[in-house]
Scaffold this active site. Sequence first.
Site, PDB file in Angstrom:
ATOM      1  N   ASP A  53      53.741  40.011  39.231  1.00  0.00           N
ATOM      2  CA  ASP A  53      53.853  40.064  40.689  1.00  0.00           C
ATOM      3  C   ASP A  53      52.562  39.521  41.291  1.00  0.00           C
ATOM      4  O   ASP A  53      51.594  39.269  40.569  1.00  0.00           O
ATOM      5  CB  ASP A  53      54.116  41.491  41.178  1.00  0.00           C
ATOM      6  CG  ASP A  53      53.205  42.500  40.504  1.00  0.00           C
ATOM      7  OD1 ASP A  53      52.015  42.178  40.255  1.00  0.00           O
ATOM      8  OD2 ASP A  53      53.663  43.614  40.209  1.00  0.00           O
ATOM      9  N   ASP A  55      49.521  40.034  44.072  1.00  0.00           N
ATOM     10  CA  ASP A  55      48.829  40.981  44.943  1.00  0.00           C
ATOM     11  C   ASP A  55      47.868  40.225  45.840  1.00  0.00           C
ATOM     12  O   ASP A  55      47.190  39.301  45.403  1.00  0.00           O
ATOM     13  CB  ASP A  55      48.043  42.008  44.112  1.00  0.00           C
ATOM     14  CG  ASP A  55      48.952  42.805  43.178  1.00  0.00           C
ATOM     15  OD1 ASP A  55      49.987  43.297  43.656  1.00  0.00           O
ATOM     16  OD2 ASP A  55      48.631  42.905  41.981  1.00  0.00           O
ATOM     17  N   ASP A 136      38.975  47.884  39.116  1.00  0.00           N
ATOM     18  CA  ASP A 136      38.694  48.559  37.852  1.00  0.00           C
ATOM     19  C   ASP A 136      37.974  47.661  36.837  1.00  0.00           C
ATOM     20  O   ASP A 136      36.812  47.894  36.513  1.00  0.00           O
ATOM     21  CB  ASP A 136      39.952  49.231  37.273  1.00  0.00           C
ATOM     22  CG  ASP A 136      41.193  48.349  37.283  1.00  0.00           C
ATOM     23  OD1 ASP A 136      41.077  47.151  37.597  1.00  0.00           O
ATOM     24  OD2 ASP A 136      42.281  48.867  36.959  1.00  0.00           O
TER      25      ASP A 136
HETATM   26  P1  ATP Z   1      50.004  44.043  36.424  1.00  0.00           P
HETATM   27  O1  ATP Z   1      50.160  42.810  35.652  1.00  0.00           O
HETATM   28  O2  ATP Z   1      50.450  45.239  35.679  1.00  0.00           O
HETATM   29  O3  ATP Z   1      50.543  43.995  37.826  1.00  0.00           O
HETATM   30  P2  ATP Z   1      47.515  44.275  37.811  1.00  0.00           P
HETATM   31  O4  ATP Z   1      46.122  44.066  37.321  1.00  0.00           O
HETATM   32  O5  ATP Z   1      48.017  43.371  38.866  1.00  0.00           O
HETATM   33  O6  ATP Z   1      48.427  44.234  36.529  1.00  0.00           O
HETATM   34  P3  ATP Z   1      48.175  46.374  39.623  1.00  0.00           P
HETATM   35  O7  ATP Z   1      48.467  47.806  39.316  1.00  0.00           O
HETATM   36  O8  ATP Z   1      49.244  45.528  40.179  1.00  0.00           O
HETATM   37  O9  ATP Z   1      47.628  45.761  38.255  1.00  0.00           O
HETATM   38  O10 ATP Z   1      46.924  46.368  40.589  1.00  0.00           O
HETATM   39  C1  ATP Z   1      46.450  45.185  41.210  1.00  0.00           C
HETATM   40  C2  ATP Z   1      44.940  45.168  41.215  1.00  0.00           C
HETATM   41  O11 ATP Z   1      44.445  46.268  41.984  1.00  0.00           O
HETATM   42  C3  ATP Z   1      44.279  45.307  39.852  1.00  0.00           C
HETATM   43  O12 ATP Z   1      44.150  44.070  39.204  1.00  0.00           O
HETATM   44  C4  ATP Z   1      42.940  45.906  40.207  1.00  0.00           C
HETATM   45  O13 ATP Z   1      42.064  44.900  40.691  1.00  0.00           O
HETATM   46  C5  ATP Z   1      43.282  46.814  41.373  1.00  0.00           C
HETATM   47  N1  ATP Z   1      43.583  48.188  40.934  1.00  0.00           N
HETATM   48  C6  ATP Z   1      44.806  48.709  40.682  1.00  0.00           C
HETATM   49  N2  ATP Z   1      44.717  49.985  40.331  1.00  0.00           N
HETATM   50  C7  ATP Z   1      43.416  50.307  40.346  1.00  0.00           C
HETATM   51  C8  ATP Z   1      42.688  51.503  40.086  1.00  0.00           C
HETATM   52  N3  ATP Z   1      43.299  52.625  39.711  1.00  0.00           N
HETATM   53  N4  ATP Z   1      41.344  51.454  40.234  1.00  0.00           N
HETATM   54  C9  ATP Z   1      40.717  50.334  40.627  1.00  0.00           C
HETATM   55  N5  ATP Z   1      41.345  49.182  40.874  1.00  0.00           N
HETATM   56  C10 ATP Z   1      42.677  49.159  40.741  1.00  0.00           C
HETATM   57 MG    MG Z   2      49.901  43.460  39.913  1.00  0.00          MG
END
Ligand code: ATP
Ligand code: MG
Length: 430
Positions: A53, A55, A136
């Site tokens: 997805d 963001d 994170d």
């Molecule tokens: P995915 O491929 O699973 O979507 P993602 O890295 O995009 O992985 P998301 O949960 O969609 O993960 O979160 C988007 C972004 O928001 C992360 O890449 C990170 O930068 C930030 N983020 C999400 N959750 C946290 C958290 N608990 N603490 C700090 N930053 C976070």
């Molecule tokens: Mg994501």
Amino acid sequence: MPRVIPRDQHSISRKDLSDNALKVLYRLKDGGHESYLVGGCVRDLLLGKHPKDFDVATAGHPDEVHQLFRNSRLIGRRFRLVHVRFGREIIEVATFRAAHDSQDNVSDNHSRQAESGMLLRDNVYGTVEEDALRRDFTVNALYYSIEDFAIHDYANGVEDLNNRVLRMIGDPEARYREDPVRMLRAIRFAAKLEFTIEPKTEEPIRRLSSLLADIPAARLFEEVLKLFLSGKGVITFQLLREFDLFRHLFPITDAFLNDSDDPTAERLIVEALRSTDARIRRGKSVTPAFLYAAMLWHPVQQRIERLRHDGVPPIPALHQASQEITQQQGRATSLPKRFSGPMREIWELQQRLPHRFGKRAEQLLQHPRFRAGYDFVLMREASGEDLEGLGPWWTEYQSAAIDQREEMVQQLGRSPKRPRRRRRRKPAVG
Ligand code: ATP
Ligand code: MG
């Protein structure tokens, strides 16, 4: 100041991006809000993977973003953000976050921190630079700009990405205390990306694993889905066990695995995850019901045995045991009824599938959950349970013609009333 990687020095081109994400970025820009793509999509594109997805991070406040998009919703309390919906695709728009000023922690609307250090509200807004340091892992803090199509790297994420290293931004222990779910995220990304966890990022996890006890069951359920339905379930499971995190997601299962010397319990879980991983690779659908059925199967069996020992008949024993186990599991990770229902039907079918006499086999074949129940039988056999040929029998039955089917049922050669006899006697040892 960020390290800027210009368009001609990275592999992300606009055609890799979701049109809807681009629409959101341009609308925000026209609204006067600095905005970027960030997180998993930038990371995955740089790794040559398909992002799950997209963001977006922006300087616009959630209410301002919400006003720009008719098709949007404000969501979250702990972490407020805006979902912009385009048919099935949702673009998540988060406002830049800043660090919390420890002085105004008390009873503030935007920032709340528990005594443990856990953030109960994370809604203090800031600049993109501050936002980067609130994320994170370094590889999750890369920003793609539509102003110059460059990648802005505030945390040395590009280098870590090239070295395939997962590194927490800031002091790992403090960051895990702020949000213990980050420990699960470390495991998830290590497994999914095949990255090594940098030693300082890894070290506190086992020690702090019990902080997960403070996380609401609903949030942990969401994490379980991401952990096990991402295509790397087997390795994820092994890492979660290794870091003592699994206990907080599946406490009954974890206790069973630790106490029992029956190897089929762990093998069943691994088989279920293996088949889930394979289905995801082939683009097939997967359901959490099947996964939970496998995770909890042996604990349920154990509970049934105890009830049977106390004289409870088989069917009520199954009902009572699944009721109890479902409730207990629900306290660790919530388990919505739309999944616990089918899970319990899979278990019920395990009790029913051996009874194939008369018209029963034909009726079972019409059961809406037959396929899942049958797959589960095959998995139990693959894990080493001896079901006296039940799986192969059903395999043959399904592909047989009607008259062959009747014969197969007759050849079962026993009536339901007569005491059970083994079909094939094991040769006497001696
Ligand atoms: P995915 O491929 O699973 O979507 P993602 O890295 O995009 O992985 P998301 O949960 O969609 O993960 O979160 C988007 C972004 O928001 C992360 O890449 C990170 O930068 C930030 N983020 C999400 N959750 C946290 C958290 N608990 N603490 C700090 N930053 C976070
Ligand atoms: Mg994501």
